[in-house]
Design an enzyme around this catalytic site. Sequence first.
Site, mmCIF file in Angstrom:
data_model
loop_
_atom_site.group_PDB
_atom_site.id
_atom_site.type_symbol
_atom_site.label_atom_id
_atom_site.label_comp_id
_atom_site.label_asym_id
_atom_site.label_seq_id
_atom_site.Cartn_x
_atom_site.Cartn_y
_atom_site.Cartn_z
ATOM 1 C CE LYS A 1 -4.272 -2.007 0.930
ATOM 2 N NZ LYS A 1 -5.422 -2.235 1.956
ATOM 3 N NE ARG B 1 -7.417 -8.474 0.246
ATOM 4 C CZ ARG B 1 -7.013 -7.730 -1.049
ATOM 5 N NH1 ARG B 1 -6.061 -6.694 -0.702
ATOM 6 N NH2 ARG B 1 -7.865 -7.658 -2.035
HETATM 7 N N1 HH2 Z 1 -7.380 -4.035 0.628
HETATM 8 C C1 HH2 Z 1 -7.756 -4.048 -0.505
HETATM 9 C C2 HH2 Z 1 -8.799 -4.836 -1.210
HETATM 10 N N2 HH2 Z 1 -9.606 -5.642 -0.418
HETATM 11 N N3 HH2 Z 1 -10.163 -6.414 1.949
HETATM 12 C C3 HH2 Z 1 -9.537 -6.292 3.174
HETATM 13 N N4 HH2 Z 1 -10.248 -6.842 4.184
HETATM 14 N N5 HH2 Z 1 -8.584 -5.546 3.804
HETATM 15 C C4 HH2 Z 1 -8.104 -4.930 2.943
HETATM 16 O O1 HH2 Z 1 -7.102 -4.091 3.352
HETATM 17 C C5 HH2 Z 1 -8.120 -5.009 1.501
HETATM 18 C C6 HH2 Z 1 -9.151 -5.741 1.287
HETATM 19 C C7 HH2 Z 1 -6.817 -3.097 -1.814
HETATM 20 O O2 HH2 Z 1 -5.998 -3.974 -1.944
HETATM 21 P P1 HH2 Z 1 -5.735 -4.630 -3.636
HETATM 22 O O3 HH2 Z 1 -6.523 -6.026 -3.640
HETATM 23 O O4 HH2 Z 1 -4.134 -4.850 -3.832
HETATM 24 O O5 HH2 Z 1 -6.107 -3.900 -4.607
HETATM 25 P P2 HH2 Z 1 -7.689 -3.509 -5.280
HETATM 26 O O6 HH2 Z 1 -8.567 -3.344 -4.221
HETATM 27 O O7 HH2 Z 1 -7.442 -2.643 -6.274
HETATM 28 O O8 HH2 Z 1 -8.097 -4.776 -6.040
#
Ligand code: HH2
Length: 274
Positions: free
Chosen positions: A214, A250
């Site tokens: 992040k 995660r």
């Molecule tokens: N962060 C993201 C997506 N889902 N779910 C939980 N429970 N906690 C988190 O911190 C979280 C999440 C964002 O990260 P990423 O999957 O890399 O990106 P994107 O949402 O663009 O797919």
Amino acid sequence: MPLEERWPRPAVMGVLNVTPDSFSDGGRFLSPADAIEHGRGLVAEGAAIVDVGGESTRPGAEPVSAEEELERVEPVLEGLRGLPVSIDTSKAEVARRALELGAELVNDVTALRGDDSLAAVVAEHGAYLCLMHTQGEPRTMQADPSYDDVVFDVLAFLEERLAVAVDSGVAEERVCLDPGIGFGKTPDQNLELVRRLDELLVLGRPLVVGLSRKSTLGRVLGDPAATQGTLSASLGAAVAAFERGAWMFRVHDVRESVEALAVAAAVERGRVSA
Ligand code: HH2
């Protein structure tokens, strides 16, 4: 079975984004075959669960329809049948299909505020549920995040959403809670949440944290325009969160995270093996 038994601490949740626009790996696993291979690889590297997502929640992301989300995730869930999988969605229709295809946990970044029918679907299937804090919508959430005290506000929110889940028939022992790092928070607010993560333990539920890659991590390393953090910064953040009681992590880089957390856990025990 309580979530703590199903996925003992520290549990690594491997990210599998089947989206064109996720902030760190968007577009890499859009073909089902590539996504399935990547998901299997995450389990082989030690992921306790693979988090399959068909809608990006990154700052500025546009929402997608349930049809589009299902089209992206269904073939991947079919290919991962038999492996531990969570579905990163806030839509009841997507969650229902995912649970039918063997997903065990619904990871809802809206904490049951996105779709009134989602809680019933989770309850009906006896699924596990992750409730995450966010302020605002992905499209606008970074515009002007504001809190009295970010930790107290997140704690009050998660307490209320946990009560909503339980009132809707979801078993409390199947719920985990997430402060939502990067969701409507400044870099300093994200760091404050990790620094005082142990204060959220009063809620009595396992805490999930998503710090992996992040942008706050890139800011810490001196780039004010960073949109991503590095692997080593992500590992440092995961260990810091572990030491404050985090349960599930995660992450995008599973093998490295499993190794870093294995050492952090051994230090906590003061013994090589459990
Ligand atoms: N962060 C993201 C997506 N889902 N779910 C939980 N429970 N906690 C988190 O911190 C979280 C999440 C964002 O990260 P990423 O999957 O890399 O990106 P994107 O949402 O663009 O797919």
